[in-house]
Design a protein around this motif. Structure first.
Motif, mmCIF file in Angstrom:
data_model
loop_
_atom_site.group_PDB
_atom_site.id
_atom_site.type_symbol
_atom_site.label_atom_id
_atom_site.label_comp_id
_atom_site.label_asym_id
_atom_site.label_seq_id
_atom_site.Cartn_x
_atom_site.Cartn_y
_atom_site.Cartn_z
ATOM 1 N N VAL A 109 35.930 15.984 73.079
ATOM 2 C CA VAL A 109 35.251 16.032 74.376
ATOM 3 C C VAL A 109 35.414 17.414 75.005
ATOM 4 N N HIS A 110 36.607 17.987 74.862
ATOM 5 C CA HIS A 110 36.859 19.345 75.381
ATOM 6 C C HIS A 110 35.909 20.341 74.718
ATOM 7 N N LEU A 111 35.816 20.292 73.403
ATOM 8 C CA LEU A 111 34.894 21.178 72.692
ATOM 9 C C LEU A 111 33.442 20.881 73.074
ATOM 10 N N GLY A 112 33.142 19.600 73.239
ATOM 11 C CA GLY A 112 31.789 19.219 73.623
ATOM 12 C C GLY A 112 31.387 19.801 74.965
ATOM 13 N N LEU A 113 32.326 19.874 75.899
ATOM 14 C CA LEU A 113 32.034 20.445 77.209
ATOM 15 C C LEU A 113 31.753 21.939 77.092
ATOM 16 N N ILE A 114 32.527 22.624 76.268
ATOM 17 C CA ILE A 114 32.308 24.058 76.071
ATOM 18 C C ILE A 114 30.944 24.306 75.425
ATOM 19 N N TYR A 115 30.659 23.572 74.348
ATOM 20 C CA TYR A 115 29.394 23.767 73.644
ATOM 21 C C TYR A 115 28.203 23.358 74.505
ATOM 22 N N ALA A 171 24.728 16.126 82.719
ATOM 23 C CA ALA A 171 23.931 15.015 82.197
ATOM 24 C C ALA A 171 23.931 15.025 80.672
ATOM 25 N N GLY A 172 23.697 16.178 80.070
ATOM 26 C CA GLY A 172 23.682 16.264 78.613
ATOM 27 C C GLY A 172 25.045 16.022 78.007
ATOM 28 N N PHE A 173 26.082 16.547 78.652
ATOM 29 C CA PHE A 173 27.451 16.368 78.155
ATOM 30 C C PHE A 173 27.858 14.902 78.160
ATOM 31 N N LEU A 174 27.606 14.202 79.267
ATOM 32 C CA LEU A 174 27.966 12.786 79.352
ATOM 33 C C LEU A 174 27.194 11.952 78.336
ATOM 34 N N LEU A 175 25.902 12.235 78.201
ATOM 35 C CA LEU A 175 25.088 11.500 77.236
ATOM 36 C C LEU A 175 25.563 11.761 75.805
ATOM 37 N N GLY A 176 25.756 13.023 75.458
ATOM 38 C CA GLY A 176 26.180 13.370 74.100
ATOM 39 C C GLY A 176 27.572 12.850 73.776
ATOM 40 N N SER A 177 28.492 12.907 74.737
ATOM 41 C CA SER A 177 29.863 12.446 74.499
ATOM 42 C C SER A 177 29.910 10.934 74.304
ATOM 43 N N ILE A 184 35.903 28.223 84.200
ATOM 44 C CA ILE A 184 36.368 27.139 85.067
ATOM 45 C C ILE A 184 36.250 25.792 84.364
ATOM 46 N N LEU A 185 35.123 25.558 83.693
ATOM 47 C CA LEU A 185 34.946 24.291 82.979
ATOM 48 C C LEU A 185 35.999 24.124 81.890
ATOM 49 N N ASN A 186 36.295 25.202 81.190
ATOM 50 C CA ASN A 186 37.296 25.142 80.126
ATOM 51 C C ASN A 186 38.677 24.824 80.693
ATOM 52 N N ARG A 187 39.018 25.450 81.817
ATOM 53 C CA ARG A 187 40.320 25.193 82.434
ATOM 54 C C ARG A 187 40.417 23.760 82.954
ATOM 55 N N LEU A 188 39.346 23.279 83.581
ATOM 56 C CA LEU A 188 39.347 21.904 84.075
ATOM 57 C C LEU A 188 39.488 20.911 82.930
ATOM 58 N N ALA A 189 38.760 21.164 81.834
ATOM 59 C CA ALA A 189 38.844 20.275 80.679
ATOM 60 C C ALA A 189 40.257 20.271 80.108
ATOM 61 N N PRO A 213 30.629 17.869 68.022
ATOM 62 C CA PRO A 213 32.103 17.968 68.020
ATOM 63 C C PRO A 213 32.792 16.666 68.413
ATOM 64 N N VAL A 214 32.158 15.880 69.302
ATOM 65 C CA VAL A 214 32.762 14.597 69.689
ATOM 66 C C VAL A 214 32.784 13.647 68.497
ATOM 67 N N VAL A 215 31.698 13.589 67.741
ATOM 68 C CA VAL A 215 31.650 12.727 66.558
ATOM 69 C C VAL A 215 32.708 13.142 65.543
ATOM 70 N N LEU A 216 32.767 14.410 65.229
ATOM 71 C CA LEU A 216 33.684 14.896 64.195
ATOM 72 C C LEU A 216 35.138 14.595 64.547
ATOM 73 N N ASN A 217 35.535 14.872 65.777
ATOM 74 C CA ASN A 217 36.934 14.674 66.170
ATOM 75 C C ASN A 217 37.272 13.201 66.362
#
Length: 261
Positions: A188-194, A74-80, A241-246, A141-145
């Protein structure tokens, strides 16, 4: 022959990747069993396994993990989503860039944990505050990239849009977003990790509730180090697992880059 070669290389890579974890497990077990380290501080692997089994069968470990994943997603989707929109505004509006970017560059230097007191005052200590904290971790990280990718769109593509008299919406959807997609995917990849790291932080520093962070806190308060280690191991496995999926999703979305070279 080529397939055999690729398979052999993959197996060799996996073996090399497993070497250090296996050595650490051997060192861990040996230190605990031999008494080199007090088992109360470093429990044996068998105790950790039995604790994990107990939590899985008797204490709804899957449910605890589900709560953490829900907050994370939920937080990842909202932030991204907010990050892409905000970066698009900054990159394509000279006025917004001049007025907002300097302030944003200053705010992004503030440690994420420093926002917890403000978030707790504004949103309380419940689920809403935790999701906002996770969203903030993904947002930066999503904003910066995304901003970097859109600012580096080739000038000839912009000229093509001018020649075809694209509307602002067409310029965004047909020029800026596709051209900036590699940078957006990285953000987005970095955002998922963070966001996964922030999920644990939110559960740890905000009100204790269901989740892997709460599980670790419970283990700490009961001085049950086996329970703490179960939580830590789960965090590491899920993060991996999340990192590999991303990474796989990113490679799939950007597969056209390989075909064009």
């Amino acid at each position: 022959m080529a397939i055999t070669y690729v398979s052999s290389e993959r197996v060799l890579k996996i073996r090399r990747g497993l070497t250090l974890p296996i050595l650490l497990l051997i060192l861990w077990e040996g230190s605990s069993r031999s008494g080199l380290v007090d088992p109360r501080f470093l429990p044996a692997l068998e105790d950790v396994f039995l604790t994990a089994k107990r939590e899985l069968i008797d204490n709804n470990l899957i449910g605890e993990l589900g709560f953490s994943l829900f907050r994370n997603i939920a937080g990842f989707l909202l932030g991204s989503a907010l990050g892409v929109l905000f970066a698009t505004l900054l990159a394509l509006s000279r006025v917004a860039d001049a007025l907002i970017t300097p302030t944003f560059n200053g705010l992004k230097q503030i440690s994420l944990l420093a926002w917890i007191p403000l978030i707790s005052i504004w949103f309380g200590f419940g689920e809403q505050a935790k999701i906002v904290f996770v969203a903030l971790a993904a947002f930066i990280p999503v904003v910066l990239n995304t901003y970097e990718g859109m600012r580096n769109v080739p000038a000839d593509l912009i000229e093509v849009g001018d020649a075809f008299r694209f509307t602002p919406t067409q310029r965004i959807t047909r020029i800026f977003l596709p051209s900036a997609l590699p940078s957006i995917a990285t953000g987005v990849h970095l955002g998922l990790i963070y966001s996964w790291l922030a999920t644990v932080g939110a559960e740890y520093f905000l009100a204790v509730g269901p989740g892997i962070g709460g599980l670790i806190i419970a283990g700490r308060e009961r001085f049950d180090m086996a329970l703490v280690m179960v939580g830590v191991i789960i965090l590491g496995i899920v993060g991996f697992i999340l990192n590999r999926l991303a990474a796989k999703v990113e490679n799939y979305l950007l597969r056209w880059r390989v075909s064009t070279h």
